[in-house]
Design an enzyme around this catalytic site. Structure first.
Site, PDB file in Angstrom:
ATOM      1  N   ASP A 206       0.079  -7.455   1.357  1.00 19.05           N
ATOM      2  CA  ASP A 206       0.628  -6.123   1.620  1.00 19.05           C
ATOM      3  C   ASP A 206       2.152  -6.100   1.650  1.00 19.05           C
ATOM      4  OD1 ASP A 206       0.295  -3.415   1.948  1.00 19.05           O
ATOM      5  OD2 ASP A 206       0.168  -3.507   4.129  1.00 19.05           O
TER       6      ASP A 206
ATOM      7  N   GLY B  21       3.488   6.584   7.819  1.00 15.97           N
ATOM      8  CA  GLY B  21       4.877   6.818   7.403  1.00 15.97           C
ATOM      9  C   GLY B  21       5.807   5.722   7.887  1.00 15.97           C
ATOM     10  N   ASN B  22       5.430   5.024   8.979  1.00 13.66           N
ATOM     11  CA  ASN B  22       6.187   3.865   9.440  1.00 13.66           C
ATOM     12  C   ASN B  22       5.950   2.645   8.557  1.00 13.66           C
ATOM     13  OD1 ASN B  22       5.965   5.121  12.580  1.00 13.66           O
ATOM     14  ND2 ASN B  22       7.797   3.964  12.089  1.00 13.66           N
ATOM     15  N   SER B  23       4.845   2.651   7.816  1.00 13.80           N
ATOM     16  CA  SER B  23       4.466   1.481   7.022  1.00 13.80           C
ATOM     17  C   SER B  23       5.607   1.023   6.125  1.00 13.80           C
ATOM     18  CB  SER B  23       3.237   1.807   6.175  1.00 13.80           C
ATOM     19  OG  SER B  23       2.105   1.994   6.980  1.00 13.80           O
TER      20      SER B  23
ATOM     21  N   HIS C 179       0.816  -1.218   0.000  1.00 10.80           N
ATOM     22  CA  HIS C 179       0.000   0.000   0.000  1.00 10.80           C
ATOM     23  C   HIS C 179       0.850   1.268   0.000  1.00 10.80           C
ATOM     24  CE1 HIS C 179       0.481  -0.138   4.502  1.00 10.80           C
ATOM     25  NE2 HIS C 179       0.496   1.174   4.344  1.00 10.80           N
TER      26      HIS C 179
ATOM     27  N   GLY D 217      -9.679 -17.087 -13.998  1.00 12.23           N
ATOM     28  CA  GLY D 217      -9.824 -16.417 -15.289  1.00 12.23           C
ATOM     29  C   GLY D 217     -11.233 -15.936 -15.569  1.00 12.23           C
TER      30      GLY D 217
END
Length: 435
Positions: A165, A240-242, A135, A303
């Site tokens: 993630d 911001g730590n992500s 993300h 699909g």
């Protein structure tokens, strides 16, 4: 647990001399006495607040200065067995952590606006591969990574896994210092001390926060609807730590910080001390796949474009709930098995499917190459087909995206000609999910 030794001191104050009051010049004496008491109180108060003595007697302030030398970390001590201080964990790993910046474009009333985004990441190979959260880089252009010494590199996205993630970036650099990954058989326990290094708010760069592992195996649902397994910590983890690393007290990376719990209820209660990190060994196999092949191998794919059957359609037309097939990718395993547009998938194996999300979850329980029985509802009849699952990769994703665009354009044109879908069902098209 580690404790720091602090110097302690006490101020000794001589007993005040008793002053016999006199009848004359009382005002002057009283003022003088108050001044003496104020000075004595200031000295005694200095011991309590740690400032008074220095302010009153600047020449004596040096008595209480503590002389410190920089902490030096010996590489041989970062061995997974020798416990370090928090300061040592930080100093050893600082040069392995990066700040990530870029721009995301948003369309406001026909005007394309670029907004800056920021996150964190960490080096996993000497030649420039960097892990972060998906993300953090999703839809971001002009990616750059910055090290603690100020060195900045342009970065390219190698690949990512949205459902878990995790993403991998690459910079053109050699001789970098990768983090040490904890041994897979080394179990993290609740109560262990942990250290996070990252860039909260995108401005407070290379910040250290510390705490403890609060819980393990938490299942949380991300904003994109994906559910992932995480460990919980009370180390402060903010925007911001992500994507930054979470270390154990031995200096090893045990997780990727990825979320901070926030209250969305009506009580507006403030919640602090709850942060999350993805266990590093939950995603290291995916990271290796991304580095070597550009995508995560073994992920199953059918699909098909799918959507939910609305509860209104179920009541009005008597059709079952399930995953409605909007379109089928030609040549995919779903097409080969005989799945058709208009089918409603109601089960995968023994698992009942009542929505498109349920279908995706059921398929994820299998691997590419597995043969699975799909139960379908078609024009009033129930039938089964055997599907040998394809592998999801970049080529398949691009093909499904193109199919979605074609389907959306066709449905928009059809909607203009006839104000409702031809079958009378109520769906959220023209946007479907490719799976």
């Amino acid at each position: 647990m580690y404790y720091n030794d602090y110097n302690r001191f006490e101020n000794s104050v001589e007993p005040a001399v008793e002053i016999q009051p006199k009848k004359k010049k009382t005002g002057l004496r009283t003022v003088a006495l108050c001044l003496v008491c104020a000075l004595v109180g200031g000295i005694a108060g200095g011991a309590g607040v740690g400032m008074g003595a220095g302010l009153l007697f600047p020449s004596k302030a040096t008595i209480y200065e503590s002389k410190r030398t920089p902490v030096e970390v010996e590489t041989t001590k970062v061995d997974g067995h020798t416990a370090l201080t928090v300061a040592q964990v930080y100093e050893y790993n600082l040069q392995s952590v990066v700040g990530i910046n870029g721009d995301v474009k948003t369309n406001y009333w026909g005007q394309v606006v670029s907004n800056p985004v920021a996150g964190s990441g960490f080096v996993v190979t000497e030649n420039g591969y960097i892990i972060t959260n998906y993300h953090v880089i999703d839809g971001v252009s002009d990616l750059k990574v910055t090290f603690a010494d100020g060195t900045t590199y342009d970065a390219v996205l190698v690949g990512g896994e949205e459902a878990n993630d995790v993403a991998v970036l690459k910079i053109e650099a050699t001789g970098l210092k990768p983090v040490l990954i904890a041994d897979e058989d080394q179990q993290t326990r609740v109560g262990e001390q942990v250290v996070a290094i990252g860039n909260p708010l995108g401005e407070l760069t290379f910040t250290l926060t510390a705490g403890y592992v609060s819980a393990l195996d938490r299942l949380i649902t991300m904003s994109d609807g994906n559910t992932i397994n995480v460990m919980q910590t009370d180390a402060a983890i903010n925007s911001g730590n992500s994507g930054g690393p979470l270390f154990n007290i031995y200096g090893e990376c045990i997780g990727i910080t990825n979320a901070k719990y926030s209250n969305n209820g009506s009580s507006q209660a403030s919640i602090e001390g709850i942060g999350f990190a993805i266990p590093i060994h939950d995603v290291m196999g995916m990271v290796t796949d991304i580095i070597e092949k550009g995508y995560v191998t073994g992920k199953p794919n059918v699909g098909v474009l799918i959507d939910n059957v609305s509860s209104e359609a179920t009541r009005r037309y008597g059709i079952p709930q399930g995953a409605y097939v909007l379109a089928v990718l030609e040549g995919a395993c779903g097409d080969k098995a005989g799945i058709q547009a208009g089918d409603i998938i109601t089960a995968v194996g023994e698992t009942t499917v009542e929505s498109s999300d349920a279908l995706q979850a059921a398929v994820k329980e299998h691997k590419a190459g597995d043969t699975v029985t799909f139960t379908l509802y078609r024009e009033g009849e129930t039938l089964t087909v055997e599907v040998t699952l394809d592998e999801s990769n970049l080529e398949r994703s691009e093909a499904l995206n193109e199919l979605n665009r074609e389907y959306s354009a066709a449905q928009q044109e059809s909607q203009q000609q006839q104000q409702q879908p031809s079958q009378g069902y109520s769906f959220s098209w023209p946007f479907g999910w490719g799976w």
